[in-house]
Design a protein around this motif. Structure first.
Motif, mmCIF file in Angstrom:
data_model
loop_
_atom_site.group_PDB
_atom_site.id
_atom_site.type_symbol
_atom_site.label_atom_id
_atom_site.label_comp_id
_atom_site.label_asym_id
_atom_site.label_seq_id
_atom_site.Cartn_x
_atom_site.Cartn_y
_atom_site.Cartn_z
ATOM 1 N N LEU A 203 0.842 -1.194 0.000
ATOM 2 C CA LEU A 203 0.000 0.000 0.000
ATOM 3 C C LEU A 203 0.882 1.249 0.000
ATOM 4 N N PRO A 204 0.892 2.028 -1.083
ATOM 5 C CA PRO A 204 1.762 3.223 -1.153
ATOM 6 C C PRO A 204 1.549 4.192 -0.005
ATOM 7 N N SER A 205 0.303 4.312 0.468
ATOM 8 C CA SER A 205 0.024 5.265 1.544
ATOM 9 C C SER A 205 0.664 4.855 2.863
ATOM 10 N N MET A 206 1.104 3.615 2.978
ATOM 11 C CA MET A 206 1.693 3.118 4.223
ATOM 12 C C MET A 206 3.216 3.241 4.240
ATOM 13 N N ARG A 207 3.824 3.646 3.134
ATOM 14 C CA ARG A 207 5.283 3.637 3.043
ATOM 15 C C ARG A 207 5.886 4.926 3.600
ATOM 16 N N ILE A 208 5.683 5.135 4.885
ATOM 17 C CA ILE A 208 6.312 6.252 5.576
ATOM 18 C C ILE A 208 7.430 5.702 6.456
ATOM 19 N N LEU A 209 8.253 6.602 6.999
ATOM 20 C CA LEU A 209 9.434 6.175 7.748
ATOM 21 C C LEU A 209 9.076 5.265 8.914
ATOM 22 N N THR A 210 8.056 5.659 9.681
ATOM 23 C CA THR A 210 7.687 4.852 10.845
ATOM 24 C C THR A 210 7.313 3.437 10.437
ATOM 25 N N ASN A 211 6.514 3.317 9.392
ATOM 26 C CA ASN A 211 6.084 1.994 8.954
ATOM 27 C C ASN A 211 7.229 1.185 8.371
ATOM 28 N N MET A 212 8.181 1.843 7.713
ATOM 29 C CA MET A 212 9.345 1.120 7.205
ATOM 30 C C MET A 212 10.222 0.632 8.353
ATOM 31 N N LEU A 213 10.257 1.390 9.447
ATOM 32 C CA LEU A 213 10.944 0.898 10.645
ATOM 33 C C LEU A 213 10.235 -0.334 11.200
ATOM 34 N N SER B 218 15.284 -6.150 16.553
ATOM 35 C CA SER B 218 13.920 -5.864 17.000
ATOM 36 C C SER B 218 13.907 -4.732 18.022
ATOM 37 N N ILE B 219 14.827 -4.776 18.964
ATOM 38 C CA ILE B 219 14.867 -3.769 20.020
ATOM 39 C C ILE B 219 15.288 -2.411 19.463
ATOM 40 N N PHE B 220 16.295 -2.396 18.591
ATOM 41 C CA PHE B 220 16.722 -1.134 17.990
ATOM 42 C C PHE B 220 15.613 -0.536 17.126
ATOM 43 N N ALA B 221 14.863 -1.377 16.432
ATOM 44 C CA ALA B 221 13.758 -0.879 15.611
ATOM 45 C C ALA B 221 12.686 -0.235 16.485
ATOM 46 N N LEU B 222 12.331 -0.886 17.588
ATOM 47 C CA LEU B 222 11.343 -0.306 18.507
ATOM 48 C C LEU B 222 11.819 1.029 19.057
ATOM 49 N N LEU B 223 13.109 1.120 19.348
ATOM 50 C CA LEU B 223 13.654 2.369 19.876
ATOM 51 C C LEU B 223 13.584 3.480 18.832
ATOM 52 N N LEU B 224 13.961 3.180 17.592
ATOM 53 C CA LEU B 224 13.920 4.195 16.536
ATOM 54 C C LEU B 224 12.486 4.610 16.220
ATOM 55 N N ILE B 225 11.548 3.671 16.315
ATOM 56 C CA ILE B 225 10.139 4.022 16.099
ATOM 57 C C ILE B 225 9.678 5.032 17.135
ATOM 58 N N LYS C 38 16.652 4.373 4.422
ATOM 59 C CA LYS C 38 17.916 3.665 4.234
ATOM 60 C C LYS C 38 18.837 3.851 5.422
ATOM 61 N N CYS C 39 18.954 5.080 5.903
ATOM 62 C CA CYS C 39 19.821 5.342 7.059
ATOM 63 C C CYS C 39 19.332 4.581 8.289
ATOM 64 N N ALA C 40 18.028 4.613 8.505
ATOM 65 C CA ALA C 40 17.475 3.934 9.673
ATOM 66 C C ALA C 40 17.695 2.428 9.586
ATOM 67 N N SER C 41 17.443 1.852 8.420
ATOM 68 C CA SER C 41 17.599 0.408 8.252
ATOM 69 C C SER C 41 19.052 -0.015 8.409
ATOM 70 N N LEU C 42 19.952 0.729 7.774
ATOM 71 C CA LEU C 42 21.373 0.411 7.900
ATOM 72 C C LEU C 42 21.834 0.536 9.344
ATOM 73 N N GLY C 43 21.368 1.578 10.021
ATOM 74 C CA GLY C 43 21.748 1.769 11.415
ATOM 75 C C GLY C 43 21.310 0.616 12.290
ATOM 76 N N ILE C 44 20.072 0.142 12.094
ATOM 77 C CA ILE C 44 19.546 -0.970 12.889
ATOM 78 C C ILE C 44 20.415 -2.213 12.737
ATOM 79 N N TRP C 45 20.701 -2.584 11.502
ATOM 80 C CA TRP C 45 21.399 -3.845 11.264
ATOM 81 C C TRP C 45 22.892 -3.757 11.522
ATOM 82 N N ILE C 46 23.496 -2.594 11.280
ATOM 83 C CA ILE C 46 24.924 -2.441 11.587
ATOM 84 C C ILE C 46 25.155 -2.497 13.095
ATOM 85 N N LEU C 47 24.335 -1.770 13.857
ATOM 86 C CA LEU C 47 24.457 -1.810 15.313
ATOM 87 C C LEU C 47 24.201 -3.213 15.857
#
Length: 364
Positions: free
Chosen positions: A55-65, A118-125, A148-157
């Motif tokens: 759903l294009p309307s759902m592709r915001i930063l929070t939802n991608m996190l 999972s924990i880093f994603a919840l924190l960034l959200i 991209k920055c958020a996703s890379l940050g989650i997995w690198i950390l």
């Protein structure tokens, strides 16, 4: 990655459950418990991912996190949960040779990586919602500026914090049996394990919990005291109060579930590293259920958003509900036009009074 030969006594010193017999009742109970959360985690996380990506309307930063969190939850589902079932029947027994070493390292690293992510994603959200609600026009940290920055940050950390699992887990040979365990050689195994546990507890539980709780507390306080612009009507005030209570309730549930799911496992880890006698005296069923709780978070968290967040509920209806023109193809176009005008008329009377309330509620 050579296979090591050690004495049985050395294995018993390195593993918490060596020599402990897990009875049939415990095996059945744990298997049933994982049988409940496994499909819930698998379905819930896949549904959230599909909603956001389709759903294009759902592709915001929070939802991608949330997608990152759900991917991590799926790794917990596919690695940690099956391994837990495997453990109650075979404990630390493993494949031998190079294949055993590779699978030993990758299995433990994968589920540890997913838990951290999972924990880093919840924190960034929570941080993303904090800036969206309290500081919508203020510059955001680098990790929150793009998906991209958020996703890379989650997995690198996550990779950094869990890298010891990739290097320290190995297969050892005891007589004719192989075991997959963690060894910190040349460091002292007990001291190194205690230090690493303290770091993980602080960085992957205590500090994230404080950050999530503080962010959502400030968000809830802001929404509760926010005044809706324009003339206040009785209906307007009722809708506003109802939306405020709903948002605050969801935020409290998210934080409480996070804390409750993870505190039992951390208590067990603390006992295993610092109070070994107390740890060994506990029934295996209690220990395994406590560790089950943290895995259950991967099943609970996606359903919290699906059931308590209006955007996801509406998105699920759009994604899975058959369009009306397919359900009733014989309806005339004039009927659809009449219904459309009627619906627009009804919606128009409520739009002005509810617009600000809905924006405030859906921002979380």
């Amino acid at each position: 990655m050579s296979q090591e030969n050690v004495t049985l006594s050395r294995v018993e010193n390195l593993t918490a459950f060596s020599g402990i017999i897990i009875d049939t009742t415990t095996k059945v109970t744990i298997t049933v418990a994982y049988g409940i959360i496994f499909p819930a985690a698998l379905i819930g996380n896949i549904v959230v991912i599909c909603l956001v990506l389709k759903l294009p309307s759902m592709r915001i930063l929070t939802n991608m996190l949330l997608v990152n969190m759900c991917v991590a939850n799926l790794l917990v589902t596919l690695f940690a949960m099956p391994y837990s079932i495997f453990y109650i029947f075979l404990q630390y027994r493993w494949l031998s040779g190079h294949l055993g070493n590779v699978t030993c390292k990758l299995t433990h690293f994968s589920y540890a990586l997913s838990i951290a992510a999972s924990i880093f994603a919840l924190l960034l959200i929570s941080l993303d919602r904090y800036y969206a609600v309290l500081h919508p026009f203020k510059g955001r940290p680098l990790l929150l500026r793009s998906t991209k920055c958020a996703s890379l940050g989650i997995w690198i950390l996550s990779c950094i914090f869990m890298s010891p699992y990739l290097f320290q887990f190995r297969v050892i040979q005891v007589s004719s049996a192989s075991y997959c365990i963690i060894r910190w050689s040349p460091l002292d195994n007990i001291t190194a394990s205690q230090i690493y546990y303290i770091i993980v507890f602080l960085m992957l539980y205590s500090l994230p919990l404080v950050g999530i709780g503080l962010a959502y507390s400030l968000i809830g306080k802001s929404l509760w005291h926010r005044k809706i612009p324009g003339q206040q009507t009785i209906s307007n005030r009722r809708v506003a109060e109802r939306s405020k209570r709903k948002v605050v309730r969801m935020l409290i549930v998210v934080v409480v579930v996070f804390a409750l799911c993870w505190i039992p496992a951390h208590v067990m880890h603390f006992l295993s590293y610092f109070q070994q006698e107390t740890y060994n005296s506990l029934p295996p069923l209690i220990l395994l259920l406590f560790f089950w709780c943290c895995h259950a978070n991967s099943a609970i968290s996606p359903w919290l958003f699906l059931l308590m967040h209006n955007n996801f509920k509406q998105g699920a209806r759009r994604l899975f509900k058959r369009p009306s023109w397919q359900a009733s193809p014989q309806h005339s176009s004039s009927t659809h036009i009449a219904r459309g005008h009627s619906l627009m008329a009804r919606q128009g009377t409520l739009m002005a009074s509810r617009k600000q309330v809905d924006n405030g509620a859906e921002a979380v």
